[in-house]
Write a protein that holds these residues in place. Structure first.
Motif, PDB file in Angstrom:
ATOM      1  N   THR A   1      -0.521  15.466 -16.469  1.00  0.00           N
ATOM      2  CA  THR A   1      -0.698  14.837 -15.155  1.00  0.00           C
ATOM      3  C   THR A   1      -2.091  15.110 -14.598  1.00  0.00           C
ATOM      4  OG1 THR A   1       1.639  15.086 -14.701  1.00  0.00           O
ATOM      5  CG2 THR A   1       0.226  14.735 -12.800  1.00  0.00           C
ATOM      6  N   PHE A   2      -2.465  16.377 -14.551  1.00  0.00           N
ATOM      7  CA  PHE A   2      -3.770  16.720 -13.969  1.00  0.00           C
ATOM      8  C   PHE A   2      -4.909  16.079 -14.757  1.00  0.00           C
ATOM      9  CE2 PHE A   2      -1.683  20.657 -12.093  1.00  0.00           C
ATOM     10  CZ  PHE A   2      -1.778  20.195 -10.802  1.00  0.00           C
TER      11      PHE A   2
ATOM     12  N   LEU B   1       4.701   6.080  -4.571  1.00  0.00           N
ATOM     13  CA  LEU B   1       5.065   6.236  -5.989  1.00  0.00           C
ATOM     14  C   LEU B   1       4.087   7.170  -6.695  1.00  0.00           C
ATOM     15  CD1 LEU B   1       6.167   2.730  -7.284  1.00  0.00           C
ATOM     16  CD2 LEU B   1       7.477   4.836  -7.328  1.00  0.00           C
ATOM     17  N   PHE B   2       2.819   6.971  -6.398  1.00  0.00           N
ATOM     18  CA  PHE B   2       1.786   7.802  -7.011  1.00  0.00           C
ATOM     19  C   PHE B   2       2.007   9.273  -6.664  1.00  0.00           C
ATOM     20  CE2 PHE B   2      -2.316   9.950  -6.547  1.00  0.00           C
ATOM     21  CZ  PHE B   2      -2.782   9.828  -7.840  1.00  0.00           C
TER      22      PHE B   2
ATOM     23  N   LYS C   1       3.050   1.798  -3.257  1.00  0.00           N
ATOM     24  CA  LYS C   1       2.262   2.282  -4.409  1.00  0.00           C
ATOM     25  C   LYS C   1       1.763   3.712  -4.193  1.00  0.00           C
ATOM     26  CE  LYS C   1       0.958  -1.643  -7.080  1.00  0.00           C
ATOM     27  NZ  LYS C   1      -0.056  -2.244  -7.923  1.00  0.00           N
ATOM     28  N   THR C   2       1.323   3.968  -2.954  1.00  0.00           N
ATOM     29  CA  THR C   2       0.817   5.314  -2.677  1.00  0.00           C
ATOM     30  C   THR C   2       1.949   6.334  -2.801  1.00  0.00           C
ATOM     31  OG1 THR C   2      -0.679   4.289  -1.130  1.00  0.00           O
ATOM     32  CG2 THR C   2      -0.535   6.661  -1.026  1.00  0.00           C
TER      33      THR C   2
ATOM     34  N   TYR D   1       0.841  -1.201   0.000  1.00  0.00           N
ATOM     35  CA  TYR D   1       0.000   0.000   0.000  1.00  0.00           C
ATOM     36  C   TYR D   1       0.874   1.248   0.000  1.00  0.00           C
ATOM     37  CZ  TYR D   1      -4.603  -2.012   0.827  1.00  0.00           C
ATOM     38  OH  TYR D   1      -5.788  -2.658   0.691  1.00  0.00           O
TER      39      TYR D   1
ATOM     40  N   SER E   1       0.108   4.537 -12.368  1.00  0.00           N
ATOM     41  CA  SER E   1       0.132   4.704 -10.917  1.00  0.00           C
ATOM     42  C   SER E   1      -1.268   5.040 -10.396  1.00  0.00           C
ATOM     43  CB  SER E   1       1.150   5.760 -10.489  1.00  0.00           C
ATOM     44  OG  SER E   1       0.881   6.969 -11.120  1.00  0.00           O
ATOM     45  N   ARG E   2      -2.042   5.766 -11.183  1.00  0.00           N
ATOM     46  CA  ARG E   2      -3.433   6.069 -10.798  1.00  0.00           C
ATOM     47  C   ARG E   2      -4.236   4.780 -10.729  1.00  0.00           C
ATOM     48  NH1 ARG E   2      -8.374   6.496 -13.131  1.00  0.00           N
ATOM     49  NH2 ARG E   2      -9.695   8.282 -12.562  1.00  0.00           N
TER      50      ARG E   2
ATOM     51  N   GLY F   1      -3.064   1.758 -10.394  1.00  0.00           N
ATOM     52  CA  GLY F   1      -2.557   0.927  -9.302  1.00  0.00           C
ATOM     53  C   GLY F   1      -3.164   1.346  -7.980  1.00  0.00           C
ATOM     54  N   LEU F   2      -3.239   2.630  -7.770  1.00  0.00           N
ATOM     55  CA  LEU F   2      -3.777   3.163  -6.517  1.00  0.00           C
ATOM     56  C   LEU F   2      -5.250   2.782  -6.362  1.00  0.00           C
ATOM     57  CD1 LEU F   2      -2.763   5.078  -4.194  1.00  0.00           C
ATOM     58  CD2 LEU F   2      -4.037   6.858  -5.352  1.00  0.00           C
TER      59      LEU F   2
ATOM     60  N   VAL G   1       5.621  10.164 -19.212  1.00  0.00           N
ATOM     61  CA  VAL G   1       4.918  10.835 -18.111  1.00  0.00           C
ATOM     62  C   VAL G   1       3.467  10.355 -18.074  1.00  0.00           C
ATOM     63  CG1 VAL G   1       4.047  13.068 -17.283  1.00  0.00           C
ATOM     64  CG2 VAL G   1       6.380  12.877 -18.116  1.00  0.00           C
TER      65      VAL G   1
ATOM     66  N   SER H   1       5.667  15.774 -11.651  1.00  0.00           N
ATOM     67  CA  SER H   1       5.202  16.365 -12.913  1.00  0.00           C
ATOM     68  C   SER H   1       4.684  17.774 -12.709  1.00  0.00           C
ATOM     69  CB  SER H   1       4.077  15.522 -13.502  1.00  0.00           C
ATOM     70  OG  SER H   1       4.575  14.255 -13.786  1.00  0.00           O
ATOM     71  N   ILE H   2       3.961  17.965 -11.602  1.00  0.00           N
ATOM     72  CA  ILE H   2       3.363  19.278 -11.380  1.00  0.00           C
ATOM     73  C   ILE H   2       4.430  20.314 -11.048  1.00  0.00           C
ATOM     74  CG2 ILE H   2       1.770  20.566  -9.891  1.00  0.00           C
ATOM     75  CD1 ILE H   2       0.310  17.801  -9.585  1.00  0.00           C
TER      76      ILE H   2
ATOM     77  N   LEU I   1      -9.547  12.246  -7.035  1.00  0.00           N
ATOM     78  CA  LEU I   1      -8.728  12.363  -8.250  1.00  0.00           C
ATOM     79  C   LEU I   1      -9.500  13.084  -9.353  1.00  0.00           C
ATOM     80  CD1 LEU I   1      -7.028   8.841  -8.402  1.00  0.00           C
ATOM     81  CD2 LEU I   1      -6.013  11.004  -7.704  1.00  0.00           C
TER      82      LEU I   1
ATOM     83  N   LEU J   1      -5.729  -0.872  -5.554  1.00  0.00           N
ATOM     84  CA  LEU J   1      -5.368  -1.180  -4.171  1.00  0.00           C
ATOM     85  C   LEU J   1      -6.554  -1.023  -3.223  1.00  0.00           C
ATOM     86  CD1 LEU J   1      -1.883   0.426  -3.447  1.00  0.00           C
ATOM     87  CD2 LEU J   1      -2.500  -1.973  -3.297  1.00  0.00           C
TER      88      LEU J   1
ATOM     89  N   CYS K   1       3.142   6.682 -16.940  1.00  0.00           N
ATOM     90  CA  CYS K   1       3.430   6.517 -15.508  1.00  0.00           C
ATOM     91  C   CYS K   1       2.287   7.044 -14.647  1.00  0.00           C
ATOM     92  CB  CYS K   1       4.726   7.234 -15.140  1.00  0.00           C
ATOM     93  SG  CYS K   1       6.140   6.348 -15.740  1.00  0.00           S
ATOM     94  N   ILE K   2       1.745   8.186 -15.027  1.00  0.00           N
ATOM     95  CA  ILE K   2       0.637   8.743 -14.249  1.00  0.00           C
ATOM     96  C   ILE K   2      -0.558   7.799 -14.316  1.00  0.00           C
ATOM     97  CG2 ILE K   2      -1.080  10.622 -14.216  1.00  0.00           C
ATOM     98  CD1 ILE K   2       1.587  11.426 -13.010  1.00  0.00           C
TER      99      ILE K   2
ATOM    100  N   PHE L   1       5.130  10.635  -8.419  1.00  0.00           N
ATOM    101  CA  PHE L   1       4.888  10.869  -9.858  1.00  0.00           C
ATOM    102  C   PHE L   1       4.139  12.185 -10.069  1.00  0.00           C
ATOM    103  CE2 PHE L   1       4.715   6.115 -11.205  1.00  0.00           C
ATOM    104  CZ  PHE L   1       6.063   6.030 -10.962  1.00  0.00           C
ATOM    105  N   VAL L   2       3.071  12.312  -9.295  1.00  0.00           N
ATOM    106  CA  VAL L   2       2.208  13.480  -9.485  1.00  0.00           C
ATOM    107  C   VAL L   2       2.943  14.763  -9.114  1.00  0.00           C
ATOM    108  CG1 VAL L   2       0.094  14.594  -8.705  1.00  0.00           C
ATOM    109  CG2 VAL L   2       0.099  12.173  -9.211  1.00  0.00           C
TER     110      VAL L   2
ATOM    111  N   LEU M   1      -5.130  12.388 -14.206  1.00  0.00           N
ATOM    112  CA  LEU M   1      -5.585  12.047 -12.856  1.00  0.00           C
ATOM    113  C   LEU M   1      -7.101  12.053 -12.823  1.00  0.00           C
ATOM    114  CD1 LEU M   1      -3.387  14.089 -10.353  1.00  0.00           C
ATOM    115  CD2 LEU M   1      -3.354  11.654 -10.785  1.00  0.00           C
TER     116      LEU M   1
END
Lengths: 192, 300
Positions: free
Chosen positions: B107-108, A8-9, A5-6, A2, B253-254, B256-257, B246, A16-17, B275, B260, B249-250, A12-13, B111
């Protein structure tokens, strides 16, 4: 799982921002010299060397006979081209004791091609003509483009800022970063 | 791990970005009253922003030299062309890794909704195509009917187009957010619509690439448009590669989250709602930030 992954998320975000800034596309190497004469701060003599990429554009456009020199008529066109950045105050600011000098004007413009480096060097003078008073005068010259299109670099050291001083004592000088890609050159002068 | 390569590449990108933003604290003394120390010089204290700009400059110089070599040689060799392509491709990658709003918009937006690899390719493709094609079009215009305007046009164009991009991005964000609020029941599985991808892609890429513009202007002025076009194409491919990474990956990972927390309906709903709304709010704020940043410099 958990947490990994959280994390990493989030990484990543945020990564980029965080990169949401602009970046420069032209580079100028700048070298200013503060000029004093007879109790007056006369102005700043500036040398700008443009990067090879930008220089190439100007050389291709204006050195029509490709002799790596600007003839007087070619030079006039380069100068006209240079004045296109007047609206941006030539990316220059001069402050005396923290106060802006009203308007940046350009005199004695000259341009030359450095044939071996294939770069372009502009030299010009920004007149100020400010009478020095008793006490310390903190004078700064800033090169900066707030739109982040141009980045400034400098090989200039603080010692090199006061080459042309007459009847003035220089107590202090410094070169500092200004904003993201600009520089502030500062000198503290005192009338003799 | 299935997507470990993407993740490794992205971790590199992210650490680069974070270090840029947090370590390169800009300094400045707007009032000019910091006296500093006699002999202060920052030549040995370059910020990471500056270092990055220096590397970009080196990349531009490499492209410029490769183009000049081609221009000055009587026979255009394949070898020189390959070098130009490789330099330009490398520059495109490096250029995209640096600061810029494209990555943040991707990214935004990603998401906010569930996108497939195909959607990511489409979004990135539209951004890069718009960014480059506009530069090429403007180069032709400046070379032909707008000849008098080309000097330092890049800087003015960047300001106007970035402002416009900010406004359009913010408007699209607001429209999508309003739609989202209306259709709150379908939030868990918001699909990407082609129209939204086009709108988002065009608004993100609408600022013409200044480097491509300059390359094409030099190429047209010297009668070697194909040399310029090769360089511009290679830069675009480099840009597209990074933006695609990019996006993937976004998205991964989104995904994956959300997987979970899929077992817990309440948490899953909370995160997907967050999100969906957060992504759109990010799009709107980014648009406002861009417009606000460029608005003052457009004033007379």
């Amino acid at each position: 799982m958990y947490i990994r992954k959280t994390c990493l998320f989030i990484v990543f975000v945020l990564g980029s921002i965080n990169l949401a800034f602009a970046h420069p596309h032209v580079a100028i190497d700048t070298h200013p010299v503060f000029v004093f004469d007879n109790g007056y701060f006369k102005g700043v003599s500036v040398t700008w060397t443009w990067d090879e990429f930008f220089s190439d554009q100007v050389i291709v456009d204006y050195d029509k006979n490709e002799n790596d020199k600007f003839e007087p008529e070619e030079l006039a066109k380069v100068e006209e081209f240079f004045h296109n950045i007047k609206d941006y105050s030539y990316f220059s600011e001069i402050k005396i004791n923290g106060q802006d000098v009203a308007e940046i004007k350009i005199e004695q413009f000259s341009a030359k091609i450095n044939p071996f480096e294939y770069t372009l060097t502009y030299t010009f003078f920004i007149p100020v003509n400010f009478k020095l008073t008793d006490g310390d005068m903190i004078i700064s010259y800033i090169n900066n483009d707030p739109t982040i299109y141009i980045s400034f670099s400098t090989e200039c050291t603080a010692e090199g800022l006061d080459e042309e001083t007459k009847n003035v004592d220089i107590f202090d000088s410094s070169v500092k970063n200004h904003s993201y890609y600009g520089y502030q050159f500062m000198i503290v002068a005192h009338k003799k | 791990m299935k997507h470990s390569k993407f993740i490794l590449l992205y971790v590199f990108l992210v650490s680069f970005g974070i270090s840029l933003c947090y370590c390169a604290v800009p300094s400045g003394q707007p009032n000019g009253i910091d006296r500093g120390v006699k002999g202060d010089s920052l030549s040995s204290e370059k910020t990471l922003f500056r270092k990055f700009a220096d590397y970009q400059k080196k990349g531009r110089v490499a492209i410029s030299r490769a183009m000049r070599k081609l221009r000055k040689s009587s026979n255009v060799s394949v070898y020189a062309f390959v070098w130009l392509f490789l330099f330009s491709f490398g520059y495109g990658i490096f250029h995209a890794l640096g600061p810029g709003h494209g990555k943040a918009i991707i990214t935004f937006y990603l998401l906010h909704c569930k996108a497939s690899i195909r959607d990511a390719v489409k979004l990135v493709g539209i951004i890069v195509f718009t960014h480059t094609a506009l530069a090429v079009i403007f180069a032709f215009l400046f070379y032909t009917i707008l000849r008098g305007m080309k000097d330092m046009a890049g800087i003015t164009m960047q300001n106007y187009f970035s402002f416009a991009s900010g406004i359009v991005v913010a408007i699209i964000g607001i429209v999508l957010l309003l739609k989202e609020i209306k259709n709150k029941d379908v939030r868990n599985s918001i699909a990407v619509s082609d129209t939204n991808i086009y709108l988002m892609g065009i608004s993100a890429g609408i600022v013409p690439c200044p480097i491509s513009l300059a390359i094409m202007l030099i190429a047209l002025s010297t009668g070697m448009w194909y040399v310029g076009f090769t360089a511009v194409l290679a830069i675009s491919l480099g840009l597209a590669l990074v933006l695609f990474l990019v996006a993937v990956c976004i998205e991964k990972s989104r995904d994956g989250l959300l997987k979970l927390v899929a077992s817990n309906n309440r948490i899953s709903r909370f995160i997907s709602n967050g999100l969906a709304y957060g992504g759109l709010i990010g799009v709107i704020l980014l648009g406002i930030f861009l417009a606000a940043f460029y608005f003052p410099v457009m004033l007379p």
